[in-house]
Enzyme design. Structure first.
Site, PDB file in Angstrom:
ATOM      1  CE  LYS A   1      -3.202  -1.968   3.468  1.00 43.36           C
ATOM      2  NZ  LYS A   1      -2.331  -2.845   4.292  1.00 43.36           N
TER       3      LYS A   1
ATOM      4  CD  GLU B   1       8.006  -1.160  -3.555  1.00 45.02           C
ATOM      5  OE1 GLU B   1       7.374  -0.390  -2.824  1.00 45.02           O
ATOM      6  OE2 GLU B   1       8.223  -2.347  -3.255  1.00 45.02           O
ATOM      7  CG  ASP B   2       6.545   2.627  -0.109  1.00 45.77           C
ATOM      8  OD1 ASP B   2       6.996   1.610  -0.655  1.00 45.77           O
ATOM      9  OD2 ASP B   2       6.109   2.635   1.061  1.00 45.77           O
TER      10      ASP B   2
ATOM     11  CG  ASP C   1      14.850  -0.952   4.390  1.00 50.11           C
ATOM     12  OD1 ASP C   1      16.078  -1.068   4.449  1.00 50.11           O
ATOM     13  OD2 ASP C   1      14.145  -0.780   5.397  1.00 50.11           O
TER      14      ASP C   1
ATOM     15  CE  LYS D   1      15.878   3.034   5.940  1.00 51.51           C
ATOM     16  NZ  LYS D   1      15.443   2.210   7.078  1.00 51.51           N
TER      17      LYS D   1
ATOM     18  CG  PHE E   1      10.838   4.158  11.402  1.00 50.08           C
ATOM     19  CD1 PHE E   1      11.077   2.846  11.802  1.00 50.08           C
ATOM     20  CD2 PHE E   1       9.588   4.477  10.894  1.00 50.08           C
ATOM     21  CE1 PHE E   1      10.071   1.897  11.711  1.00 50.08           C
ATOM     22  CE2 PHE E   1       8.594   3.532  10.796  1.00 50.08           C
ATOM     23  CZ  PHE E   1       8.840   2.235  11.207  1.00 50.08           C
TER      24      PHE E   1
ATOM     25  CG  ASP F   1       2.820   1.251   7.433  1.00 49.34           C
ATOM     26  OD1 ASP F   1       3.680   1.042   6.557  1.00 49.34           O
ATOM     27  OD2 ASP F   1       2.375   0.351   8.175  1.00 49.34           O
TER      28      ASP F   1
ATOM     29  NE  ARG G   1      -0.580   2.017   5.161  1.00 53.91           N
ATOM     30  CZ  ARG G   1       0.437   1.221   4.819  1.00 53.91           C
ATOM     31  NH1 ARG G   1       1.372   1.660   4.017  1.00 53.91           N
ATOM     32  NH2 ARG G   1       0.499  -0.017   5.273  1.00 53.91           N
TER      33      ARG G   1
END
Ligand code: PRP
Length: 199
Positions: free
Chosen positions: A47, A103-104, A107, A135, A156, A163, A169
């Site tokens: 999401k 993609e958001d 990582d 990242k 973070f 989220d 979010r």
């Protein structure tokens, strides 16, 4: 949780709405130049990428198809299982199509590697990956995005789709969550942690 409490949990704003909008427009221009005549399929990885995806699609000045996929690798545990699970597949075949995977955040890169392999087996004309955040130093070059919005460190990050325990979010900007918010066990234990954004 009310809005004031949400904001109280934040250490600082990392990227403002204006900075995000500006960068999304730049990325959309690059993609439009590359794929403008090819009617690409833009795939949203649910999401976390939802807001980035919608804004990117709206900024592209060409014909596109939209589709959605949902994967997870973290379940309810605090660490990745190492196995990415497909929760929802695409609606349409991508054989012979130019695919833009949205993609958001990258990582560990595990999710992206899984999706690239999944899509490659379907023989698309091309797959281009675009992530809002990447990242630094957490994944191999093989699992880096082709294009990304902003490099980040070990913070973070929440907001604009990202989220922690399914919260934050809907913040319209990207912010750094206070460490005590995710180290004190403050999250509702019935909700899923999202530890892949921790370092
Ligand atoms: C997050 C994020 C990426 C993935 C990145 O998804 O949206 O898809 O993890 O981590 P990786 O590079 O280590 O694989 P998550 O499973 O938290 O689901 P969500 O997008 O629904 O929050």
């Amino acid at each position: 949780m009310d809005g004031q409490r949400l904001i109280h949990d934040l250490e600082r704003v990392l990227f403002t709405q204006e900075q995000i909008a500006h960068r999304v427009t730049q990325l959309a221009r690059i993609l439009t130049r590359r794929f403008g005549t090819l009617r690409p399929v833009l795939v949203c990885v649910l999401k976390g990428a939802c807001f980035f995806y919608v804004d990117l699609c709206r900024s592209m000045d060409c014909a596109i198809d939209m589709d959605f996929i949902s994967v997870s690798s973290y379940g309810l545990s605090a660490r990745s299982t190492g196995v990415v699970r497909l929760n929802r597949d695409l609606d349409q075949p991508i054989t012979g199509r130019h695919v833009i995977l949205v993609e958001d955040i990258i990582d560990s890169g595990r999710t992206l590697e899984y999706l690239k392999a999944l899509f490659a087996a379907r023989k698309p004309a091309s797959v281009t990956t675009v992530a809002l955040l990447e990242k630094q130093g957490c994944h191999s070059a093989r699992s880096a995005a082709d294009l990304y919005g902003f490099p980040i460190g070990g913070e973070f990050v929440v907001g604009y789709g990202l989220d922690y325990a399914n919260q934050y979010r809907n913040l319209p900007y990207l912010a750094v969550l206070k460490p005590e918010r995710y180290t004190s066990g403050a999250a509702d234990s019935t909700q899923e942690r999202n530890p892949q954004h921790e370092t």
